[in-house]
Design a protein around this motif. Structure first.
Motif, mmCIF file in Angstrom:
data_model
loop_
_atom_site.group_PDB
_atom_site.id
_atom_site.type_symbol
_atom_site.label_atom_id
_atom_site.label_comp_id
_atom_site.label_asym_id
_atom_site.label_seq_id
_atom_site.Cartn_x
_atom_site.Cartn_y
_atom_site.Cartn_z
ATOM 1 N N SER A 6 2.835 -2.481 4.462
ATOM 2 C CA SER A 6 2.281 -3.830 4.412
ATOM 3 C C SER A 6 0.838 -3.795 4.924
ATOM 4 O O SER A 6 0.368 -2.785 5.459
ATOM 5 N N TYR A 7 0.168 -4.917 4.797
ATOM 6 C CA TYR A 7 -1.204 -5.040 5.316
ATOM 7 C C TYR A 7 -1.217 -4.788 6.828
ATOM 8 O O TYR A 7 -2.065 -4.068 7.336
ATOM 9 N N PHE A 8 -0.254 -5.382 7.555
ATOM 10 C CA PHE A 8 -0.194 -5.169 9.007
ATOM 11 C C PHE A 8 0.007 -3.694 9.333
ATOM 12 O O PHE A 8 -0.611 -3.163 10.257
ATOM 13 N N GLN A 9 0.876 -3.015 8.597
ATOM 14 C CA GLN A 9 1.094 -1.592 8.833
ATOM 15 C C GLN A 9 -0.162 -0.778 8.519
ATOM 16 O O GLN A 9 -0.465 0.186 9.207
ATOM 17 N N LEU A 10 -0.892 -1.186 7.486
ATOM 18 C CA LEU A 10 -2.146 -0.516 7.144
ATOM 19 C C LEU A 10 -3.159 -0.657 8.277
ATOM 20 O O LEU A 10 -3.817 0.321 8.657
ATOM 21 N N ILE A 11 -3.277 -1.849 8.844
ATOM 22 C CA ILE A 11 -4.198 -2.066 9.962
ATOM 23 C C ILE A 11 -3.766 -1.235 11.159
ATOM 24 O O ILE A 11 -4.587 -0.580 11.804
ATOM 25 N N GLU A 12 -2.470 -1.241 11.457
ATOM 26 C CA GLU A 12 -1.982 -0.426 12.567
ATOM 27 C C GLU A 12 -2.302 1.050 12.346
ATOM 28 O O GLU A 12 -2.725 1.744 13.267
ATOM 29 N N LEU A 13 -2.113 1.518 11.150
ATOM 30 C CA LEU A 13 -2.420 2.908 10.812
ATOM 31 C C LEU A 13 -3.879 3.219 11.093
ATOM 32 O O LEU A 13 -4.204 4.247 11.705
ATOM 33 N N GLY A 14 -4.783 2.343 10.680
ATOM 34 C CA GLY A 14 -6.207 2.553 10.922
ATOM 35 C C GLY A 14 -6.556 2.568 12.400
ATOM 36 O O GLY A 14 -7.350 3.398 12.858
ATOM 37 N N VAL A 15 -5.952 1.673 13.178
ATOM 38 C CA VAL A 15 -6.219 1.627 14.621
ATOM 39 C C VAL A 15 -5.670 2.872 15.305
ATOM 40 O O VAL A 15 -6.354 3.493 16.131
ATOM 41 N N THR A 29 -6.714 9.968 6.991
ATOM 42 C CA THR A 29 -5.728 10.912 7.499
ATOM 43 C C THR A 29 -4.886 11.384 6.315
ATOM 44 O O THR A 29 -5.166 11.011 5.182
ATOM 45 N N SER A 30 -3.877 12.172 6.571
ATOM 46 C CA SER A 30 -3.059 12.700 5.470
ATOM 47 C C SER A 30 -1.796 11.856 5.279
ATOM 48 O O SER A 30 -1.310 11.233 6.232
ATOM 49 N N PRO A 31 -1.226 11.878 4.068
ATOM 50 C CA PRO A 31 0.052 11.184 3.848
ATOM 51 C C PRO A 31 1.161 11.699 4.767
ATOM 52 O O PRO A 31 1.988 10.931 5.234
ATOM 53 N N GLN A 32 1.150 13.001 5.049
ATOM 54 C CA GLN A 32 2.154 13.573 5.940
ATOM 55 C C GLN A 32 2.035 12.986 7.351
ATOM 56 O O GLN A 32 3.042 12.742 8.015
ATOM 57 N N TYR A 51 0.829 -1.216 0.000
ATOM 58 C CA TYR A 51 0.000 0.000 0.000
ATOM 59 C C TYR A 51 0.858 1.258 0.000
ATOM 60 O O TYR A 51 1.642 1.482 0.923
ATOM 61 N N ARG A 52 0.700 2.085 -1.017
ATOM 62 C CA ARG A 52 1.406 3.362 -1.064
ATOM 63 C C ARG A 52 0.897 4.259 0.068
ATOM 64 O O ARG A 52 -0.240 4.124 0.519
ATOM 65 N N VAL A 53 1.730 5.171 0.498
ATOM 66 C CA VAL A 53 1.395 6.049 1.624
ATOM 67 C C VAL A 53 0.095 6.800 1.360
ATOM 68 O O VAL A 53 -0.779 6.876 2.229
ATOM 69 N N ARG A 54 -0.070 7.349 0.174
ATOM 70 C CA ARG A 54 -1.279 8.113 -0.140
ATOM 71 C C ARG A 54 -2.533 7.226 -0.031
ATOM 72 O O ARG A 54 -3.546 7.622 0.514
ATOM 73 N N GLU A 55 -2.428 6.022 -0.539
ATOM 74 C CA GLU A 55 -3.548 5.070 -0.484
ATOM 75 C C GLU A 55 -3.844 4.672 0.966
ATOM 76 O O GLU A 55 -5.000 4.652 1.396
#
Length: 162
Positions: A61-70, A32-35, A21-25
């Motif tokens: 990664s998928y795990f990082q994406l989930i962490e970001l959402g939480v 939230t914002s890419p920054q 997953y790209r940062v923007r996505e």
């Protein structure tokens, strides 16, 4: 001869750590914002990030994406960055978790973050909480009942619940 099932589980887990997953996505998914994504991963050399680190220019990664959402849900609920950072550091140090916000269910009471003590220790009493932003202080679920806010990822819905 068949390979043991554990290799299937290991392969599945490796797949969830592949940078995709790209940062923007990822920022769009987490609302939230890419920054902010970049800032949460790199808070400085002397302070660990709020989500698992990655090399610059490498997708999440998928795990990082989930962490970001939480983490985004925690921040929207008013949990301070210092408490999220303390929880991540405690989970990494004491439980060896690389992706704690993707691997455990969290609750917030005020500014403090908790996980189910029995899920960590393998028990079945279901009445104790571990204060992971308070260096492992125990709390009783019954005392905090009705005042806890839950943060979890639901894979069936594909979303962070809060």
């Amino acid at each position: 001869m068949l390979e043991p099932r554990t290799s299937d589980a290991a392969l599945w887990r490796e797949r969830l750590e592949v940078p995709t997953y790209r940062v923007r996505e990822a920022a769009r998914y987490a609302r939230t914002s890419p920054q902010t994504v970049v800032r949460w991963q790199h808070l400085g050399e002397d302070r660990p990030g709020l989500i698992a680190a990655r090399d610059g220019g490498v997708p999440l990664s998928y795990f990082q994406l989930i962490e970001l959402g939480v983490v985004a849900a925690m921040r929207q609920a008013g949990v301070p960055i210092s408490e999220i950072r303390a929880a991540r550091a405690y989970m990494a140090r004491e439980l060896g978790s690389r992706f704690p916000f993707a691997e455990y269910r969290f609750w917030a009471h005020g500014k403090q973050l908790f996980v189910d003590f029995d899920a960590v220790e393998g028990g079945s009493a279901k009445h104790r909480l571990l204060g992971v932003s308070a260096e492992g202080q125990l709390a009783w679920r019954e005392i905090l009942a009705g005042r806890l806010r839950e943060f979890d990822y639901d894979p069936d819905l594909g979303t962070v619940l809060s």
